[in-house]
Write a protein that holds these residues in place. Structure first.
Motif, mmCIF file in Angstrom:
data_model
loop_
_atom_site.group_PDB
_atom_site.id
_atom_site.type_symbol
_atom_site.label_atom_id
_atom_site.label_comp_id
_atom_site.label_asym_id
_atom_site.label_seq_id
_atom_site.Cartn_x
_atom_site.Cartn_y
_atom_site.Cartn_z
ATOM 1 N N HIS A 19 1.150 8.472 -6.843
ATOM 2 C CA HIS A 19 1.400 9.905 -6.676
ATOM 3 C C HIS A 19 2.357 10.409 -7.756
ATOM 4 O O HIS A 19 2.122 11.432 -8.376
ATOM 5 N N ALA A 20 3.433 9.627 -7.966
ATOM 6 C CA ALA A 20 4.457 10.090 -8.908
ATOM 7 C C ALA A 20 4.096 9.765 -10.357
ATOM 8 O O ALA A 20 4.412 10.524 -11.266
ATOM 9 N N ARG A 21 3.450 8.622 -10.580
ATOM 10 C CA ARG A 21 3.238 8.136 -11.955
ATOM 11 C C ARG A 21 1.768 7.905 -12.294
ATOM 12 O O ARG A 21 1.447 7.061 -13.127
ATOM 13 N N VAL A 43 -8.075 5.201 -6.290
ATOM 14 C CA VAL A 43 -8.123 3.818 -5.791
ATOM 15 C C VAL A 43 -9.476 3.619 -5.122
ATOM 16 O O VAL A 43 -9.866 4.404 -4.248
ATOM 17 N N ALA A 49 0.829 -1.206 0.000
ATOM 18 C CA ALA A 49 0.000 0.000 0.000
ATOM 19 C C ALA A 49 0.866 1.260 0.000
ATOM 20 O O ALA A 49 0.569 2.221 -0.711
ATOM 21 N N VAL A 50 1.960 1.230 0.771
ATOM 22 C CA VAL A 50 2.868 2.388 0.791
ATOM 23 C C VAL A 50 3.466 2.582 -0.598
ATOM 24 O O VAL A 50 3.507 3.681 -1.144
ATOM 25 N N TRP A 51 3.914 1.477 -1.178
ATOM 26 C CA TRP A 51 4.544 1.548 -2.498
ATOM 27 C C TRP A 51 3.547 2.054 -3.551
ATOM 28 O O TRP A 51 3.850 2.958 -4.332
ATOM 29 N N LEU A 52 2.349 1.489 -3.540
ATOM 30 C CA LEU A 52 1.380 1.862 -4.570
ATOM 31 C C LEU A 52 0.956 3.323 -4.410
ATOM 32 O O LEU A 52 0.783 4.036 -5.399
ATOM 33 N N SER A 53 0.821 3.775 -3.168
ATOM 34 C CA SER A 53 0.423 5.173 -2.986
ATOM 35 C C SER A 53 1.512 6.100 -3.524
ATOM 36 O O SER A 53 1.219 7.122 -4.140
ATOM 37 N N ALA A 54 2.799 5.712 -3.331
ATOM 38 C CA ALA A 54 3.900 6.532 -3.862
ATOM 39 C C ALA A 54 3.930 6.463 -5.382
ATOM 40 O O ALA A 54 4.132 7.471 -6.068
ATOM 41 N N LEU A 55 3.699 5.259 -5.897
ATOM 42 C CA LEU A 55 3.733 5.081 -7.356
ATOM 43 C C LEU A 55 2.636 5.910 -8.024
ATOM 44 O O LEU A 55 2.869 6.597 -9.023
#
Lengths: 327, 100
Positions: A252-254, A281, A244-250
């Motif tokens: 946000h950026a991409r 999401v 979830a942390v990774w996807l939220s960052a992804l």
């Protein structure tokens, strides 16, 4: 749509298309739930190798998933074989009742319905057994305006539709919906347009006299990179929190490149169905638990997008999980 | 929502699903905090969530700290403080990693 086959005894095929995340499955799920398509054989095509939509469409008794290739290109032969099997099965059943008369094909969000229709018409067997009765294309009221400006595929899907379903009309501002309706009317003046909210019919505002948006020419300048699906297996060290942390960052950026993310993830609360469209999401839905082979698809995430390397996704996810990799 | 501070103002963020009880939620917060610390390493920013006050604490190298409600706001603020987005797919972030 009528219930019976056409005058020549051919089965009716309804193609349900629309861009990634446009609400095809939601609409189909509602139709099945309401019993409108109870007599239909449903074929769901997904471009990625991990099917997710079948988990949503559990209501249909006759459901087949063609995964791992878009039915308009890579998966076309698989689709034609599936249709031939259905024709064969129908030929062996009695004509006075219980015979299959309708097929519903939900294409992947990356499919152009035109080659599918052409292939069925060109097939010497299928042309005698199947008639494409309607092409329904779901158009997302929130995101379609942006897709139509940049995606030739989105335009082709709209252009070929017999019926356009404007989905999520409650989520978009009224003036945006009116503008989009006018743009759709410019792209495909012949299509019926109806609004839906979570699959149920909804009233649309009046767009009479509104000038549709003149969409920019596509093809000038550098062409956008091709959209491709990537499968990510979540290993033991990658739990829901890391993901979830990774996807939220992804996102946000991409968020402009990552068009769609979907999959089922096992968490302490149960199996979570995760779906995103661009940066949005949906609240993860808890699915009933499953055992056996079908649960093998759990913890497998499909990311559909462009502008990055497929291997970078898993690499980046591992970096978030703190997994050491070879330098 | 906390009746003293009115936090959080909205329903839970999608990233905060997946825990069944209070203990599970707390463990998930600690874990999230650990992941964020790792990801922010080398950026001059730091994340902290002690599980007591709601939200995530985001601090700069000079020590000024802000509280963000969820990960969406976290990345937005981190981007603002760094002056560039933290792109998980950028070569800077991936460094020399090679993944199969």
């Amino acid at each position: 749509m009528t219930d019976a086959a056409d005058g020549e005894g051919r089965m009716r095929l309804t193609v349900v298309g629309g861009f990634l995340g446009s609400g095809k499955t939601t609409w189909l799920r509602h139709q099945l739930h309401a019993g409108y398509l109870r007599d239909a054989y449903v074929i769901v095509n997904e471009a990625a190798e991990t099917p997710v939509d079948d988990a949503l469409l559990g209501q249909s008794a006759d459901l087949e998933v063609l995964a791992g290739g878009c039915a308009c290109c890579d998966g076309l032969s698989g689709l034609l074989s599936a249709l031939r099997r259905l024709c064969d099965r129908r030929s062996q059943s009695r004509s006075d009742g219980g015979r299959l008369e309708r097929i519903v094909l939900e294409t992947s969000g990356l499919a152009d319905p035109a080659p599918i229709v052409q292939a069925i018409r060109a097939d010497p067997l299928l042309v005698h057994h199947i008639v494409v009765s309607e092409i329904i294309v779901a158009v997302d009221a929130l995101n379609a305006a942006a897709h139509l400006r940049t995606e030739a595929l989105g335009r082709r899907q709209v252009e070929i539709a017999d019926r356009l379903l404007l989905t999520k009309v409650d989520a978009a501002p009224r003036e945006d919906v009116v503008q989009l309706m006018a743009t759709l009317a410019r792209l495909n003046p012949g299509a019926d347009l109806s609004g839906t909210i979570l699959g149920s019919l909804a009233d649309l505002p009046d767009a009479t006299g509104v000038e549709g948006e003149v969409l920019p020419m596509l093809g000038d300048g550098p062409a956008p990179a091709p959209i491709f699906p990537t499968r990510l297996k979540l290993d033991d060290e990658i739990d829901w929190t890391v993901f979830a942390v990774w996807l939220s960052a992804l996102l946000h950026a991409r968020g402009d490149d990552v068009l769609r993310v979907k999959g089922v993830i096992r968490t302490p609360a149960g199996r979570l169905l995760l779906q995103s469209v661009r940066r949005i999401v949906q609240s993860p839905e808890i699915l009933p638990s499953r055992d056996g082979d079908e649960a093998l698809d759990d913890d497998m995430i499909v990311v559909i997008g462009r502008g990055y390397r497929a291997e970078d996704l898993s690499c980046s996810l591992k970096a978030f999980a703190g997994v050491r990799t070879e330098d | 929502m906390c009746s003293s501070c009115g936090f959080p103002a909205a329903a839970g963020h999608w990233t905060e699903t997946g825990a069944v009880d209070a203990g599970g939620r707390l463990r998930a917060r600690y874990r999230r905090s650990a992941v964020l610390k790792r990801v922010l390493a080398g950026t001059g920013l730091a994340a902290h969530d002690g599980g007591i006050i709601p939200g995530i604490q985001l601090s700069t190298a000079s020590g000024s700290t802000m509280i963000v409600t969820d990960l969406e706001e976290f990345w937005r603020e981190a981007e603002r403080l760094m002056g560039r987005p933290l792109d998980p797919l950028s070569p800077d972030f991936l460094g020399g990693r090679t993944c199969g």
